[in-house]
Every structure is written in C-alpha cells, then in structure tokens.
Scaffold this motif. Structure first.
Motif, PDB file in Angstrom:
ATOM      1  N   HIS A  93       1.042  -0.690  -0.327  1.00 58.79           N
ATOM      2  CA  HIS A  93       0.173   0.100   0.154  1.00 58.79           C
ATOM      3  C   HIS A  93       0.813   1.114  -0.219  1.00 58.79           C
ATOM      4  CE1 HIS A  93      -3.564   2.370   2.431  1.00 58.79           C
ATOM      5  NE2 HIS A  93      -3.115   2.628   0.921  1.00 58.79           N
ATOM      6  N   TYR A  94       0.837   2.309  -1.075  1.00 60.57           N
ATOM      7  CA  TYR A  94       1.795   3.043  -0.820  1.00 60.57           C
ATOM      8  C   TYR A  94       1.235   4.053  -0.692  1.00 60.57           C
ATOM      9  CZ  TYR A  94       3.221   1.926  -5.940  1.00 60.57           C
ATOM     10  OH  TYR A  94       3.031   1.130  -6.775  1.00 60.57           O
ATOM     11  N   THR A  95       1.174   5.222  -1.755  1.00 57.60           N
ATOM     12  CA  THR A  95       0.798   6.744  -2.780  1.00 57.60           C
ATOM     13  C   THR A  95       1.955   6.951  -3.662  1.00 57.60           C
ATOM     14  OG1 THR A  95      -0.005   7.671  -0.100  1.00 57.60           O
ATOM     15  CG2 THR A  95      -0.370   9.140  -2.462  1.00 57.60           C
ATOM     16  N   LEU A  96       1.001   7.447  -4.930  1.00 57.19           N
ATOM     17  CA  LEU A  96       1.305   7.384  -6.274  1.00 57.19           C
ATOM     18  C   LEU A  96       0.391   8.842  -6.235  1.00 57.19           C
ATOM     19  CD1 LEU A  96       2.865   6.840  -8.599  1.00 57.19           C
ATOM     20  CD2 LEU A  96       0.961   5.191  -9.740  1.00 57.19           C
ATOM     21  N   GLY A  97       1.731   9.949  -6.480  1.00 57.52           N
ATOM     22  CA  GLY A  97       1.121  11.307  -6.250  1.00 57.52           C
ATOM     23  C   GLY A  97      -0.362  11.424  -5.554  1.00 57.52           C
ATOM     24  N   ALA A  98      -1.413  12.039  -5.794  1.00 60.31           N
ATOM     25  CA  ALA A  98      -2.656  12.491  -5.382  1.00 60.31           C
ATOM     26  C   ALA A  98      -2.934  10.555  -4.471  1.00 60.31           C
ATOM     27  CB  ALA A  98      -3.702  13.099  -5.280  1.00 60.31           C
ATOM     28  N   LEU A  99      -2.856   9.413  -5.369  1.00 59.24           N
ATOM     29  CA  LEU A  99      -3.831   8.275  -5.648  1.00 59.24           C
ATOM     30  C   LEU A  99      -3.281   7.724  -4.006  1.00 59.24           C
ATOM     31  CD1 LEU A  99      -3.945   7.315  -9.711  1.00 59.24           C
ATOM     32  CD2 LEU A  99      -6.004   8.668  -7.848  1.00 59.24           C
ATOM     33  N   LYS A 100      -3.993   6.706  -3.204  1.00 55.41           N
ATOM     34  CA  LYS A 100      -3.699   6.012  -2.378  1.00 55.41           C
ATOM     35  C   LYS A 100      -3.503   4.411  -3.497  1.00 55.41           C
ATOM     36  CE  LYS A 100      -4.985   8.942   1.704  1.00 55.41           C
ATOM     37  NZ  LYS A 100      -5.778   8.634   2.969  1.00 55.41           N
ATOM     38  N   CYS A 101      -2.811   3.362  -2.882  1.00 52.58           N
ATOM     39  CA  CYS A 101      -2.995   2.863  -4.062  1.00 52.58           C
ATOM     40  C   CYS A 101      -2.297   1.271  -2.742  1.00 52.58           C
ATOM     41  CB  CYS A 101      -1.573   2.589  -5.491  1.00 52.58           C
ATOM     42  SG  CYS A 101      -1.791   3.837  -6.248  1.00 52.58           S
ATOM     43  N   VAL A 102      -3.412   0.189  -3.952  1.00 53.61           N
ATOM     44  CA  VAL A 102      -2.299  -1.136  -3.424  1.00 53.61           C
ATOM     45  C   VAL A 102      -2.811  -1.873  -4.657  1.00 53.61           C
ATOM     46  CG1 VAL A 102      -3.394  -3.339  -2.610  1.00 53.61           C
ATOM     47  CG2 VAL A 102      -4.592  -1.001  -1.520  1.00 53.61           C
ATOM     48  N   VAL A 103      -0.943  -2.380  -4.613  1.00 56.95           N
ATOM     49  CA  VAL A 103      -0.457  -2.643  -5.651  1.00 56.95           C
ATOM     50  C   VAL A 103       0.022  -4.827  -5.342  1.00 56.95           C
ATOM     51  CG1 VAL A 103       1.532  -2.289  -7.043  1.00 56.95           C
ATOM     52  CG2 VAL A 103       0.306  -0.878  -6.518  1.00 56.95           C
ATOM     53  N   ARG A 104      -0.532  -4.892  -6.083  1.00 55.24           N
ATOM     54  CA  ARG A 104      -0.016  -7.273  -5.986  1.00 55.24           C
ATOM     55  C   ARG A 104       1.227  -7.270  -6.765  1.00 55.24           C
ATOM     56  NH1 ARG A 104      -0.021 -10.507  -8.518  1.00 55.24           N
ATOM     57  NH2 ARG A 104      -0.888 -10.040 -10.167  1.00 55.24           N
ATOM     58  N   SER A 105       2.117  -8.043  -6.363  1.00 59.57           N
ATOM     59  CA  SER A 105       3.355  -8.718  -7.951  1.00 59.57           C
ATOM     60  C   SER A 105       3.633  -9.971  -7.236  1.00 59.57           C
ATOM     61  CB  SER A 105       4.313  -6.925  -7.494  1.00 59.57           C
ATOM     62  OG  SER A 105       5.157  -7.068  -5.989  1.00 59.57           O
ATOM     63  N   GLU A 106       4.670  -9.906  -8.215  1.00 57.97           N
ATOM     64  CA  GLU A 106       4.996 -11.230  -7.908  1.00 57.97           C
ATOM     65  C   GLU A 106       6.879 -11.628  -7.720  1.00 57.97           C
ATOM     66  OE1 GLU A 106       6.174 -15.933 -10.106  1.00 57.97           O
ATOM     67  OE2 GLU A 106       5.007 -14.488 -11.314  1.00 57.97           O
ATOM     68  N   VAL A 107       6.734 -11.988  -5.989  1.00 57.50           N
ATOM     69  CA  VAL A 107       8.384 -11.456  -6.429  1.00 57.50           C
ATOM     70  C   VAL A 107       9.404 -13.072  -6.334  1.00 57.50           C
ATOM     71  CG1 VAL A 107      10.025 -10.959  -4.124  1.00 57.50           C
ATOM     72  CG2 VAL A 107       7.913  -9.953  -4.619  1.00 57.50           C
ATOM     73  N   ASP A 108      10.494 -13.143  -6.558  1.00 58.38           N
ATOM     74  CA  ASP A 108      11.137 -14.059  -6.751  1.00 58.38           C
ATOM     75  C   ASP A 108      10.950 -15.155  -5.822  1.00 58.38           C
ATOM     76  OD1 ASP A 108      10.406 -13.800  -9.710  1.00 58.38           O
ATOM     77  OD2 ASP A 108      11.738 -12.383  -9.683  1.00 58.38           O
ATOM     78  N   ALA A 109      12.456 -14.020  -5.009  1.00 60.76           N
ATOM     79  CA  ALA A 109      13.103 -14.193  -3.363  1.00 60.76           C
ATOM     80  C   ALA A 109      12.888 -13.214  -2.555  1.00 60.76           C
ATOM     81  CB  ALA A 109      14.021 -15.631  -3.882  1.00 60.76           C
ATOM     82  N   TYR A 110      13.975 -13.820  -1.221  1.00 60.72           N
ATOM     83  CA  TYR A 110      13.958 -13.326  -0.526  1.00 60.72           C
ATOM     84  C   TYR A 110      15.554 -13.176  -0.360  1.00 60.72           C
ATOM     85  CZ  TYR A 110      14.265 -16.176   3.655  1.00 60.72           C
ATOM     86  OH  TYR A 110      13.892 -17.045   3.841  1.00 60.72           O
ATOM     87  N   TYR A 111      16.124 -12.095  -0.070  1.00 63.54           N
ATOM     88  CA  TYR A 111      17.718 -12.208   0.375  1.00 63.54           C
ATOM     89  C   TYR A 111      18.438 -11.532   1.700  1.00 63.54           C
ATOM     90  CZ  TYR A 111      22.623 -11.373  -1.152  1.00 63.54           C
ATOM     91  OH  TYR A 111      23.689 -11.796  -0.407  1.00 63.54           O
ATOM     92  N   VAL A 112      19.064 -12.687   2.507  1.00 64.30           N
ATOM     93  CA  VAL A 112      19.565 -12.138   3.598  1.00 64.30           C
ATOM     94  C   VAL A 112      20.891 -12.221   3.233  1.00 64.30           C
ATOM     95  CG1 VAL A 112      19.388 -12.169   5.598  1.00 64.30           C
ATOM     96  CG2 VAL A 112      17.203 -12.795   5.016  1.00 64.30           C
TER      97      VAL A 112
END
Length: 288
Positions: A93-112
């Motif tokens: 959930h983030y703001t894009l300009g004046a728009l409050k957006c909920v954005v879904r995306s695929e993530v390949d992995a996580y890295y520590v």
C-alpha cells in the motif's frame, strides 16, 4: 488473509504491477505490445485487472520467459513448508501522486545478507509469530467458490525481497527499474548468459536508486497519475464494467495509438458481495 481488517474506503486504486508498467510505457510513447486492462469500480475504488488471451502468460508473468524461469528455479530454494507452492505474491500500500494505491506483484525470492546488524530473518520470524496459524476458508454467498487460506512460511520484510533476472550480456539495470519501483523491490540479481550458458551473476542495490529514478521520470509519472484518475472518472460515469485496449500501430512505429475504452458485458462483479461488505463501509460496487 493476514490483515483481514484492512479497509479500502480511502483506497483509490487496486491493481497489479504489470498494469502500471503497461500504462507507463504508453505514457512514454514506448508501448510495443497489444494489451487489455479490465476496469471496475467498487464504491469509489478503481480495480484494474490484467487480462491475457493466453492464461499461461498470467502464470509465467511473461510472453517470453526464455531462460528466466529455470534460472530462478536453480538459483533459489523453497522453505520446507512451501515446496509445493507455485508463486509468491505480495500486496503493498503506497501513494502514487495523489492516488492511494494497493498494488500486487510477484516476488521471486528473498535475500538476507550475512552479518546485518538486525537480522531480516529475525524480523521475518517476528512477523510470522504475529500472524494467525489457523487455516480457514473465505466463504461467499455469491456464485464464487470459497477460497481456503493456509498459513504457511513466514512474513518477509519488503527490504529483503529480491528480483531474479536472466539476460544477455548487453542488458542494463535501467530496463528493470520500473518493475522494481512499482513493487518497491529493493534488490535484484541478474544472471548474464550467452545462449543459455551463464557466465556471472551480479547483485544490484536497486532501492538506493529509487529516488533518482523517480525524479528522472517525474513528468511521465504525473501523466500516469492523471491517466488513472481520468479512467476512474470514465468508469464511474459509465456505471458499468469497462476495459481499455491498446493495439500497436502495425504500419508505423513512430505513431503511438490511443487507448480505447469499451464497456464490458459482465455477469459477475469483480468481487463477491461478502468481501465488499467486509472491507468497505458503503454498499455494493457501482460498476456491477
């Protein structure tokens, strides 16, 4: 499923990352592939849904996965309780300009990284402990089959998320920045190959470049926000499901065709009524 109390009343847009990338390319005059995006309104929230004629594209995420899928498979490992899973999707959930957006995306992995002051793995374990461990179905009174939610794995902080790419030696990080920026994925590893034989892997800290990329593309990002706001007004005024369609100019690559908005003939709403009642304070979708 994890944050079941989240309210969407003040959310302007729900979409996946791919739609934002396609619309940004169109704004830039760089769209080269036909696309369609379905548009729906739930109360005052615009839903943009990716549409593909071939469902395998939705599964792989690409029209031409090439060596990427196999490279991801051999370059990363599943957690023990996720071996039989197929994909990992995140919603932010983030703001894009004046728009409050909920954005879904695929993530390949996580890295520590080893030796970090505060282990991201520890943060992930804390997030997992705070989530419910009970499996439960999400039911609906509409013509939808219930979805069973299985709590597996652990919560991964966004700072640990990683994109894995494969490409020829000539590719550059700049070409991947819109994908990373829209999903706020801060890390990327690129495997360079020559006709399928990988020669090296390079890690990039993309997150440190987000601000510079955003400033460099500020004008087109503002145009993107304006376009989304206009689409929302059109669907609201139409009071029916819509779709935008882009078809590339097959006669001249120098002329960018317009986006065309069509009214869709739909028999089912974009969401079951039970979910709308759970996450919105007002009524049913106005574009149903």
């Amino acid at each position: 499923a994890v944050n079941s109390d989240f309210r969407f009343d003040d959310v302007d847009l729900v979409t996946n990352r791919n739609n934002l990338r396609k619309l940004l390319q169109w704004v830039e005059g760089a769209a080269r592939r036909d696309f369609r995006i379905d548009l729906d309104i739930v109360n005052d929230t615009l839903f943009m849904t990716r549409w593909e004629a071939d469902n395998s594209v939705l599964r792989s995420g690409s029209h031409n996965p090439a060596y990427g899928s196999n490279f991801e498979k051999f370059f990363s490992n599943y957690q023990e309780d996720l071996v039989d899973s197929t994909d990992h999707h995140r919603v932010i959930h983030y703001t894009l300009g004046a728009l409050k957006c909920v954005v879904r995306s695929e993530v390949d992995a996580y890295y520590v990284r080893v030796g970090e002051p505060q282990s991201l793995a520890g943060l992930a374990a804390d997030a997992a402990r705070s989530a419910s461990t009970n499996n439960h179905p999400v039911t609906s009174t509409d013509n939808y089959k219930p979805t069973e939610v299985l709590h597996r794995g652990c919560g991964i902080p966004t700072a640990a998320t990683l994109e894995i790419k494969s490409c020829q030696e000539r590719c550059r990080l700049d070409g991947f920045m819109p994908q990373l920026w829209f999903s706020r994925t801060p890390q990327i590893m690129i495997g360079y190959h020559r006709e399928g034989t990988f020669t090296r892997v390079q890690e990039w800290d993309a997150g440190s470049r987000f601000l510079a990329w955003e400033l460099q593309h500020q004008e087109n990002l503002r145009k993107l926000v304006g376009l989304i706001a206009e689409l929302k007004c059109i669907v609201r005024a139409t009071k029916a499901p819509c779709a935008i369609i882009f078809q590339k100019n097959r006669r001249s690559k120098k002329i960018q065709p317009a986006l065309r908005v069509y009214r869709r003939v739909e028999t089912m709403p974009v969401l079951p009524g039970a979910l709308i009642e759970q996450h919105w304070n007002r009524g049913l979708p106005s574009s149903a």
